[in-house]
Structures are given as C-alpha cells and as structure tokens.
Design a protein around this motif. Structure first.
Motif, PDB file in Angstrom:
ATOM      1  N   ILE A 152      42.781  39.971  35.965  1.00 25.99           N
ATOM      2  CA  ILE A 152      41.602  39.776  36.809  1.00 25.99           C
ATOM      3  C   ILE A 152      41.018  38.382  36.594  1.00 25.99           C
ATOM      4  CG2 ILE A 152      39.216  40.536  37.180  1.00 25.99           C
ATOM      5  CD1 ILE A 152      40.255  43.412  36.597  1.00 25.99           C
ATOM      6  N   ALA A 153      40.953  37.947  35.330  1.00 22.43           N
ATOM      7  CA  ALA A 153      40.427  36.608  35.032  1.00 22.43           C
ATOM      8  C   ALA A 153      41.279  35.525  35.687  1.00 22.43           C
ATOM      9  CB  ALA A 153      40.371  36.392  33.524  1.00 22.43           C
ATOM     10  N   ALA A 154      42.598  35.692  35.657  1.00 23.23           N
ATOM     11  CA  ALA A 154      43.474  34.699  36.276  1.00 23.23           C
ATOM     12  C   ALA A 154      43.320  34.698  37.798  1.00 23.23           C
ATOM     13  CB  ALA A 154      44.925  34.967  35.888  1.00 23.23           C
ATOM     14  N   LEU A 155      43.211  35.872  38.380  1.00 24.47           N
ATOM     15  CA  LEU A 155      43.072  35.946  39.836  1.00 24.47           C
ATOM     16  C   LEU A 155      41.740  35.379  40.328  1.00 24.47           C
ATOM     17  CD1 LEU A 155      44.637  39.452  40.562  1.00 24.47           C
ATOM     18  CD2 LEU A 155      45.596  37.221  41.144  1.00 24.47           C
ATOM     19  N   LEU A 156      40.714  35.501  39.508  1.00 27.27           N
ATOM     20  CA  LEU A 156      39.400  34.975  39.891  1.00 27.27           C
ATOM     21  C   LEU A 156      39.207  33.511  39.512  1.00 27.27           C
ATOM     22  CD1 LEU A 156      37.120  38.032  38.982  1.00 27.27           C
ATOM     23  CD2 LEU A 156      37.940  37.321  41.245  1.00 27.27           C
ATOM     24  N   GLY A 157      40.202  32.928  38.835  1.00 29.20           N
ATOM     25  CA  GLY A 157      40.127  31.519  38.493  1.00 29.20           C
ATOM     26  C   GLY A 157      39.465  31.204  37.172  1.00 29.20           C
ATOM     27  N   TYR A 158      39.114  32.224  36.395  1.00 34.54           N
ATOM     28  CA  TYR A 158      38.494  31.985  35.091  1.00 34.54           C
ATOM     29  C   TYR A 158      39.516  31.620  34.028  1.00 34.54           C
ATOM     30  CZ  TYR A 158      34.327  34.030  37.116  1.00 34.54           C
ATOM     31  OH  TYR A 158      33.243  34.283  37.904  1.00 34.54           O
ATOM     32  N   TRP A 159      40.765  31.898  34.298  1.00 33.39           N
ATOM     33  CA  TRP A 159      41.850  31.592  33.374  1.00 33.39           C
ATOM     34  C   TRP A 159      42.916  30.871  34.181  1.00 33.39           C
ATOM     35  CZ3 TRP A 159      46.270  35.227  31.780  1.00 33.39           C
ATOM     36  CH2 TRP A 159      46.982  34.677  30.714  1.00 33.39           C
ATOM     37  N   GLY A 160      43.357  29.722  33.720  1.00 34.06           N
ATOM     38  CA  GLY A 160      44.241  28.872  34.490  1.00 34.06           C
ATOM     39  C   GLY A 160      45.708  29.264  34.489  1.00 34.06           C
ATOM     40  N   ALA A 161      46.023  30.531  34.386  1.00 31.86           N
ATOM     41  CA  ALA A 161      47.424  30.967  34.353  1.00 31.86           C
ATOM     42  C   ALA A 161      48.045  31.001  35.742  1.00 31.86           C
ATOM     43  CB  ALA A 161      47.528  32.340  33.701  1.00 31.86           C
ATOM     44  N   GLY A 162      47.255  31.065  36.773  1.00 32.58           N
ATOM     45  CA  GLY A 162      47.765  31.099  38.129  1.00 32.58           C
ATOM     46  C   GLY A 162      47.721  32.500  38.715  1.00 32.58           C
ATOM     47  N   ALA A 163      47.827  32.553  40.039  1.00 31.49           N
ATOM     48  CA  ALA A 163      47.701  33.816  40.749  1.00 31.49           C
ATOM     49  C   ALA A 163      48.891  34.741  40.502  1.00 31.49           C
ATOM     50  CB  ALA A 163      47.534  33.559  42.232  1.00 31.49           C
ATOM     51  N   VAL A 164      50.083  34.186  40.418  1.00 31.76           N
ATOM     52  CA  VAL A 164      51.269  35.030  40.224  1.00 31.76           C
ATOM     53  C   VAL A 164      51.226  35.695  38.854  1.00 31.76           C
ATOM     54  CG1 VAL A 164      53.789  35.030  40.051  1.00 31.76           C
ATOM     55  CG2 VAL A 164      52.665  33.668  41.814  1.00 31.76           C
ATOM     56  N   ILE A 165      50.958  34.910  37.830  1.00 34.53           N
ATOM     57  CA  ILE A 165      50.864  35.463  36.472  1.00 34.53           C
ATOM     58  C   ILE A 165      49.719  36.474  36.404  1.00 34.53           C
ATOM     59  CG2 ILE A 165      50.429  34.927  34.042  1.00 34.53           C
ATOM     60  CD1 ILE A 165      53.145  33.969  35.040  1.00 34.53           C
ATOM     61  N   GLY A 166      48.618  36.169  37.036  1.00 36.10           N
ATOM     62  CA  GLY A 166      47.487  37.087  37.059  1.00 36.10           C
ATOM     63  C   GLY A 166      47.828  38.401  37.736  1.00 36.10           C
ATOM     64  N   GLY A 167      48.546  38.313  38.847  1.00 32.22           N
ATOM     65  CA  GLY A 167      48.964  39.526  39.556  1.00 32.22           C
ATOM     66  C   GLY A 167      49.911  40.372  38.730  1.00 32.22           C
ATOM     67  N   VAL A 168      50.864  39.719  38.086  1.00 32.00           N
ATOM     68  CA  VAL A 168      51.812  40.443  37.233  1.00 32.00           C
ATOM     69  C   VAL A 168      51.081  41.091  36.059  1.00 32.00           C
ATOM     70  CG1 VAL A 168      53.779  40.161  35.667  1.00 32.00           C
ATOM     71  CG2 VAL A 168      53.797  39.044  37.903  1.00 32.00           C
ATOM     72  N   ALA A 169      50.183  40.365  35.429  1.00 38.45           N
ATOM     73  CA  ALA A 169      49.424  40.910  34.301  1.00 38.45           C
ATOM     74  C   ALA A 169      48.581  42.105  34.738  1.00 38.45           C
ATOM     75  CB  ALA A 169      48.534  39.836  33.685  1.00 38.45           C
ATOM     76  N   LEU A 170      47.984  42.026  35.901  1.00 37.20           N
ATOM     77  CA  LEU A 170      47.173  43.128  36.406  1.00 37.20           C
ATOM     78  C   LEU A 170      48.027  44.364  36.672  1.00 37.20           C
ATOM     79  CD1 LEU A 170      44.382  44.084  37.247  1.00 37.20           C
ATOM     80  CD2 LEU A 170      44.820  43.151  39.522  1.00 37.20           C
ATOM     81  N   VAL A 171      49.178  44.186  37.302  1.00 37.97           N
ATOM     82  CA  VAL A 171      50.075  45.321  37.586  1.00 37.97           C
ATOM     83  C   VAL A 171      50.574  45.948  36.289  1.00 37.97           C
ATOM     84  CG1 VAL A 171      52.317  45.948  38.574  1.00 37.97           C
ATOM     85  CG2 VAL A 171      50.740  44.518  39.876  1.00 37.97           C
ATOM     86  N   VAL A 172      51.003  45.117  35.343  1.00 37.18           N
ATOM     87  CA  VAL A 172      51.482  45.631  34.058  1.00 37.18           C
ATOM     88  C   VAL A 172      50.350  46.376  33.341  1.00 37.18           C
ATOM     89  CG1 VAL A 172      52.258  44.943  31.754  1.00 37.18           C
ATOM     90  CG2 VAL A 172      53.322  43.952  33.775  1.00 37.18           C
ATOM     91  N   GLY A 173      49.161  45.821  33.377  1.00 34.51           N
ATOM     92  CA  GLY A 173      48.026  46.475  32.744  1.00 34.51           C
ATOM     93  C   GLY A 173      47.719  47.835  33.340  1.00 34.51           C
ATOM     94  N   VAL A 174      47.756  47.928  34.653  1.00 31.63           N
ATOM     95  CA  VAL A 174      47.495  49.210  35.323  1.00 31.63           C
ATOM     96  C   VAL A 174      48.580  50.230  34.978  1.00 31.63           C
ATOM     97  CG1 VAL A 174      47.397  50.345  37.579  1.00 31.63           C
ATOM     98  CG2 VAL A 174      46.121  48.239  37.191  1.00 31.63           C
ATOM     99  N   ILE A 175      49.838  49.804  34.982  1.00 33.39           N
ATOM    100  CA  ILE A 175      50.940  50.714  34.639  1.00 33.39           C
ATOM    101  C   ILE A 175      50.780  51.230  33.213  1.00 33.39           C
ATOM    102  CG2 ILE A 175      53.423  50.833  34.187  1.00 33.39           C
ATOM    103  CD1 ILE A 175      53.761  48.937  36.619  1.00 33.39           C
ATOM    104  N   LEU A 176      50.462  50.340  32.273  1.00 32.16           N
ATOM    105  CA  LEU A 176      50.273  50.761  30.885  1.00 32.16           C
ATOM    106  C   LEU A 176      49.087  51.710  30.748  1.00 32.16           C
ATOM    107  CD1 LEU A 176      51.013  47.447  28.964  1.00 32.16           C
ATOM    108  CD2 LEU A 176      52.416  49.518  29.021  1.00 32.16           C
ATOM    109  N   LEU A 177      48.007  51.429  31.443  1.00 32.65           N
ATOM    110  CA  LEU A 177      46.845  52.318  31.385  1.00 32.65           C
ATOM    111  C   LEU A 177      47.168  53.702  31.946  1.00 32.65           C
ATOM    112  CD1 LEU A 177      43.803  50.076  32.331  1.00 32.65           C
ATOM    113  CD2 LEU A 177      44.073  51.441  30.270  1.00 32.65           C
ATOM    114  N   VAL A 178      47.864  53.738  33.052  1.00 34.07           N
ATOM    115  CA  VAL A 178      48.202  55.031  33.673  1.00 34.07           C
ATOM    116  C   VAL A 178      49.144  55.832  32.779  1.00 34.07           C
ATOM    117  CG1 VAL A 178      49.404  56.116  35.619  1.00 34.07           C
ATOM    118  CG2 VAL A 178      47.746  54.301  36.030  1.00 34.07           C
ATOM    119  N   THR A 179      50.194  55.191  32.266  1.00 36.45           N
ATOM    120  CA  THR A 179      51.132  55.922  31.421  1.00 36.45           C
ATOM    121  C   THR A 179      50.498  56.323  30.094  1.00 36.45           C
ATOM    122  OG1 THR A 179      52.104  53.877  30.545  1.00 36.45           O
ATOM    123  CG2 THR A 179      53.193  54.901  32.445  1.00 36.45           C
ATOM    124  N   GLY A 180      49.564  55.532  29.592  1.00 36.82           N
ATOM    125  CA  GLY A 180      48.883  55.875  28.348  1.00 36.82           C
ATOM    126  C   GLY A 180      47.898  57.011  28.514  1.00 36.82           C
TER     127      GLY A 180
END
Length: 73
Positions: free
Chosen positions: A25-53
């Motif tokens: 979320i921070a990357a997608l909103l521009g608070y972290w300079g990782a870029g939109a693609v990395i931010g999107g991947v991190a968000l998807v991975v985070g959601v998958i881990l939260l759901v499976t956990g």
C-alpha cells in the motif's frame, strides 16, 4: 478442504502478510519508492498470506502434502 496451516507457520503468514500488505500500500501510494509493480506484487502476496494464515487452509500445502497443524505431526 481440511486445515493444513498451524503453529509458527500460521503466525508467520499473518505477520509477514501484514508487513507485505502495508509495504504494498505504501508503494502504491508513493510513500515508498519501490514502484507500482513491486507495490502491487507485495500487496497481492500480503493478502494471500493473510488469507491462508487466517483460514488455516493453503492449496499449495495440500497439493504438496504439507500439514503444519498439530494433527499433521
């Protein structure tokens, strides 16, 4: 589908999922300079881990035959 995620595996998925989601979320909103693609991947991975956990069900664990619950020991 039976529960196959438990113990430290479950806790780790939830904690890492929250961290990855916040980073995404921070990357997608521009608070972290990782870029939109990395931010999107991190968000998807985070959601998958939260759901499976939280549901304690992981289709990949089931396909491979991994069971980290007390029952699986």
């Amino acid at each position: 589908m039976n529960k196959n995620v438990g113990g430290i595996d479950r806790t780790g998925r939830i904690v890492i999922g929250i961290i990855a989601g916040i980073a995404g979320i921070a990357a997608l909103l521009g608070y972290w300079g990782a870029g939109a693609v990395i931010g999107g991947v991190a968000l998807v991975v985070g959601v998958i881990l939260l759901v499976t956990g939280t549901t304690q069900k992981c289709p990949i664990n089931e396909a491979v035959g991994i069971d980290t619950t007390e029952r699986g020991k």
